[in-house]
Design a protein around this motif. Structure first.
Motif, mmCIF file in Angstrom:
data_model
loop_
_atom_site.group_PDB
_atom_site.id
_atom_site.type_symbol
_atom_site.label_atom_id
_atom_site.label_comp_id
_atom_site.label_asym_id
_atom_site.label_seq_id
_atom_site.Cartn_x
_atom_site.Cartn_y
_atom_site.Cartn_z
ATOM 1 N N LEU A 206 0.659 -1.193 0.159
ATOM 2 C CA LEU A 206 -0.164 -0.273 0.160
ATOM 3 C C LEU A 206 1.205 1.513 -0.272
ATOM 4 C CD1 LEU A 206 -2.368 -1.375 2.415
ATOM 5 C CD2 LEU A 206 -3.463 -1.100 0.212
ATOM 6 N N GLY A 207 1.679 1.552 0.550
ATOM 7 C CA GLY A 207 2.413 2.599 1.242
ATOM 8 C C GLY A 207 1.615 3.615 1.723
ATOM 9 N N GLU A 208 2.603 4.818 1.808
ATOM 10 C CA GLU A 208 1.996 5.658 2.606
ATOM 11 C C GLU A 208 0.663 6.603 1.969
ATOM 12 O OE1 GLU A 208 2.757 9.891 5.333
ATOM 13 O OE2 GLU A 208 4.482 8.536 3.979
ATOM 14 N N ARG A 209 -0.523 6.545 2.748
ATOM 15 C CA ARG A 209 -1.826 7.716 2.352
ATOM 16 C C ARG A 209 -1.794 8.507 2.216
ATOM 17 N NH1 ARG A 209 -8.378 6.998 5.072
ATOM 18 N NH2 ARG A 209 -8.523 7.216 2.683
ATOM 19 N N THR A 210 -2.013 9.099 0.698
ATOM 20 C CA THR A 210 -1.814 10.441 0.714
ATOM 21 C C THR A 210 -2.857 11.555 1.196
ATOM 22 O OG1 THR A 210 -1.208 10.372 -1.798
ATOM 23 C CG2 THR A 210 -1.544 12.109 -0.916
ATOM 24 N N THR A 211 -2.176 12.283 1.625
ATOM 25 C CA THR A 211 -3.843 13.235 2.238
ATOM 26 C C THR A 211 -3.721 14.375 2.426
ATOM 27 O OG1 THR A 211 -2.157 13.048 4.840
ATOM 28 C CG2 THR A 211 -3.965 11.539 4.542
ATOM 29 N N VAL A 212 -4.613 15.052 2.035
ATOM 30 C CA VAL A 212 -5.024 16.982 2.136
ATOM 31 C C VAL A 212 -4.141 17.582 3.285
ATOM 32 C CG1 VAL A 212 -5.757 18.735 1.400
ATOM 33 C CG2 VAL A 212 -6.574 16.572 0.249
ATOM 34 N N GLY A 213 -3.101 18.268 3.509
ATOM 35 C CA GLY A 213 -2.354 19.015 4.651
ATOM 36 C C GLY A 213 -3.441 20.213 4.882
ATOM 37 N N ALA A 214 -3.383 20.562 4.021
ATOM 38 C CA ALA A 214 -4.536 22.090 4.073
ATOM 39 C C ALA A 214 -5.084 22.408 2.500
ATOM 40 C CB ALA A 214 -3.275 22.937 4.366
ATOM 41 N N PHE A 215 -6.526 23.025 2.443
ATOM 42 C CA PHE A 215 -6.976 23.725 1.205
ATOM 43 C C PHE A 215 -7.647 25.465 1.610
ATOM 44 C CE2 PHE A 215 -11.493 23.158 -0.829
ATOM 45 C CZ PHE A 215 -10.313 23.298 -1.657
ATOM 46 N N PRO A 216 -6.305 25.866 1.226
ATOM 47 C CA PRO A 216 -6.721 27.314 1.526
ATOM 48 C C PRO A 216 -7.399 28.284 0.637
ATOM 49 C CG PRO A 216 -4.241 27.288 0.674
ATOM 50 C CD PRO A 216 -4.386 26.073 0.800
ATOM 51 N N ILE A 217 -8.254 28.625 0.726
ATOM 52 C CA ILE A 217 -9.507 29.316 -0.152
ATOM 53 C C ILE A 217 -9.042 31.062 0.106
ATOM 54 C CG2 ILE A 217 -11.726 30.224 -0.958
ATOM 55 C CD1 ILE A 217 -12.390 27.374 0.742
ATOM 56 N N LYS A 218 -8.863 31.330 -0.740
ATOM 57 C CA LYS A 218 -8.386 33.140 -1.267
ATOM 58 C C LYS A 218 -8.822 33.656 -2.679
ATOM 59 C CE LYS A 218 -3.806 31.981 1.017
ATOM 60 N NZ LYS A 218 -2.508 32.355 0.594
ATOM 61 N N ILE A 219 -10.110 34.069 -2.488
ATOM 62 C CA ILE A 219 -10.728 34.941 -3.778
ATOM 63 C C ILE A 219 -10.773 35.786 -2.966
ATOM 64 C CG2 ILE A 219 -13.035 34.817 -4.573
ATOM 65 C CD1 ILE A 219 -12.714 31.513 -4.768
ATOM 66 N N GLY A 220 -11.106 36.765 -3.785
ATOM 67 C CA GLY A 220 -10.766 38.130 -3.223
ATOM 68 C C GLY A 220 -12.765 38.383 -3.054
ATOM 69 N N GLY A 221 -12.852 39.175 -1.910
ATOM 70 C CA GLY A 221 -14.356 39.440 -1.667
ATOM 71 C C GLY A 221 -15.175 38.502 -1.147
ATOM 72 N N PHE A 222 -14.793 37.294 -1.181
ATOM 73 C CA PHE A 222 -14.984 35.832 -0.511
ATOM 74 C C PHE A 222 -14.905 35.339 0.764
ATOM 75 C CE2 PHE A 222 -15.212 31.325 -0.290
ATOM 76 C CZ PHE A 222 -16.577 30.854 -0.189
ATOM 77 N N ASP A 223 -15.942 35.310 1.321
ATOM 78 C CA ASP A 223 -15.655 35.460 3.164
ATOM 79 C C ASP A 223 -15.568 33.425 3.180
ATOM 80 O OD1 ASP A 223 -15.602 34.948 6.084
ATOM 81 O OD2 ASP A 223 -18.068 34.964 6.122
ATOM 82 N N GLU A 224 -14.290 33.128 2.988
ATOM 83 C CA GLU A 224 -13.658 31.571 3.311
ATOM 84 C C GLU A 224 -14.724 30.780 4.967
ATOM 85 O OE1 GLU A 224 -10.249 30.585 4.757
ATOM 86 O OE2 GLU A 224 -9.610 32.329 3.100
ATOM 87 N N ALA A 225 -14.476 31.825 5.870
ATOM 88 C CA ALA A 225 -15.787 30.908 6.999
ATOM 89 C C ALA A 225 -16.972 30.270 6.429
ATOM 90 C CB ALA A 225 -15.159 32.554 8.151
ATOM 91 N N SER A 226 -17.110 30.965 5.607
ATOM 92 C CA SER A 226 -19.015 30.668 5.457
ATOM 93 C C SER A 226 -19.031 29.091 4.534
ATOM 94 C CB SER A 226 -19.678 31.718 4.494
ATOM 95 O OG SER A 226 -19.172 31.836 2.728
ATOM 96 N N VAL A 227 -18.456 28.984 3.981
ATOM 97 C CA VAL A 227 -17.692 27.778 3.327
ATOM 98 C C VAL A 227 -16.884 26.831 3.535
ATOM 99 C CG1 VAL A 227 -19.094 28.578 1.116
ATOM 100 C CG2 VAL A 227 -16.810 28.382 1.526
ATOM 101 N N ARG A 228 -16.294 26.861 5.122
ATOM 102 C CA ARG A 228 -15.019 25.689 5.419
ATOM 103 C C ARG A 228 -16.011 24.505 5.961
ATOM 104 N NH1 ARG A 228 -10.194 25.445 5.555
ATOM 105 N NH2 ARG A 228 -10.329 27.490 4.388
ATOM 106 N N PRO A 229 -16.925 25.161 6.884
ATOM 107 C CA PRO A 229 -17.502 23.832 7.638
ATOM 108 C C PRO A 229 -18.160 22.844 7.074
ATOM 109 C CG PRO A 229 -18.123 26.055 8.999
ATOM 110 C CD PRO A 229 -17.330 26.055 7.370
ATOM 111 N N SER A 230 -18.282 23.351 5.839
ATOM 112 C CA SER A 230 -19.181 22.197 4.510
ATOM 113 C C SER A 230 -18.139 21.340 3.939
ATOM 114 C CB SER A 230 -19.592 23.068 3.416
ATOM 115 O OG SER A 230 -18.877 23.428 2.770
ATOM 116 N N LEU A 231 -17.080 21.778 3.734
ATOM 117 C CA LEU A 231 -15.818 21.255 3.357
ATOM 118 C C LEU A 231 -14.658 20.192 4.406
ATOM 119 C CD1 LEU A 231 -14.276 24.046 1.316
ATOM 120 C CD2 LEU A 231 -15.797 22.254 0.695
ATOM 121 N N ALA A 232 -15.368 20.193 5.935
ATOM 122 C CA ALA A 232 -14.714 19.150 6.455
ATOM 123 C C ALA A 232 -14.682 17.919 6.444
ATOM 124 C CB ALA A 232 -15.126 19.783 7.714
#
Length: 232
Positions: A206-232
């Motif tokens: 199998l080897g080591e499983r690949t995982t997502v370490g970070a998923f930053p959202i940077k869009i001008g004028g966009f509030d990432e806090a409003s959608v981040r809970p749904s991405l967990a």
């Protein structure tokens, strides 16, 4: 002709083409047995090539043959016998040999009785499928999950390199979907003493499983806090 053994091989080698494995009808050549046509068959033998002696299997193959002791040899019966062997699904290829019977009269080039030998290479069938799993880091992958990816490898089916490669790739695809991008799948087959059944082993690292370490959202004028809970 091998003078020491007084064996004169009928020039026929019948191979199973790949098209036959796909179910296509393939015409097989009739061997040139003009030298032996009409000569009395003293004995009929079946030899399983490159395998331990299996009297039961030899008897089963012999029961399929049209060529029989006490009858004159004919090209039609030889062809029918070869066809019956292939139609059984248990033969990968076969050839026919004729042997002058020593001391039976007629001499090597005479018209005396002959022995007929069918040399058969058996078709390898699946006997058992094993999965050898490596050690996974992170979420485990069960043997049942991987076994569900296998196809065309039920016991009793024909073994082919293409089927083994396809099944190994199917396991790899499933593991990549699970995040194991460094997984490696190898296969091997171990024939039994009769060379008619194979134990297929898939070795999975199998080897080591690949995982997502970070998923930053940077869009001008966009509030990432409003959608981040749904991405967990």
């Amino acid at each position: 002709m091998l003078l020491s053994s007084r064996v004169d091989i009928i020039r026929v080698l019948v191979l199973v083409p790949l098209l036959l494995l796909a179910g296509a009808a393939v015409a097989r050549p009739v061997p040139d047995i003009s030298k032996y046509e009409g000569r009395t068959v003293a004995s009929v033998e079946v030899v399983i090539e490159e395998a331990a002696r299996d009297a039961g299997a030899e008897a089963e193959f012999r029961a399929l043959l049209s060529v029989a002791p006490g009858r004159p040899l004919s090209a039609v019966q030889v062809r029918q016998s070869l066809q019956a062997l292939f139609d059984s699904g248990r033969v990968a290829n076969a050839r026919v040999e004729a042997v002058d019977v020593p001391g039976a009269g007629g001499g090597t080039n005479g018209r005396g009785p002959i022995g007929v030998r069918f040399v058969v290479r058996p078709q390898v069938l699946v006997g058992e499928v094993l999965l050898d799993l490596g050690t996974a880091t992170g979420a485990a992958v069960s043997e049942d999950e991987l076994r569900a990816r296998l196809s065309l490898l039920e016991p009793g089916r024909r073994v082919s390199e293409q089927a083994l490669r396809s099944n190994a790739e199917a396991i790899n695809v499933y593991l990549r979907d699970r995040g194991y991008y460094r997984a490696n799948v190898e296969f091997a087959q171990q024939l039994d003493a009769t060379r008619t059944r194979a134990t297929i082993t898939f070795r999975v690292t199998l080897g080591e499983r690949t995982t997502v370490g970070a998923f930053p959202i940077k869009i001008g004028g966009f509030d990432e806090a409003s959608v981040r809970p749904s991405l967990a």
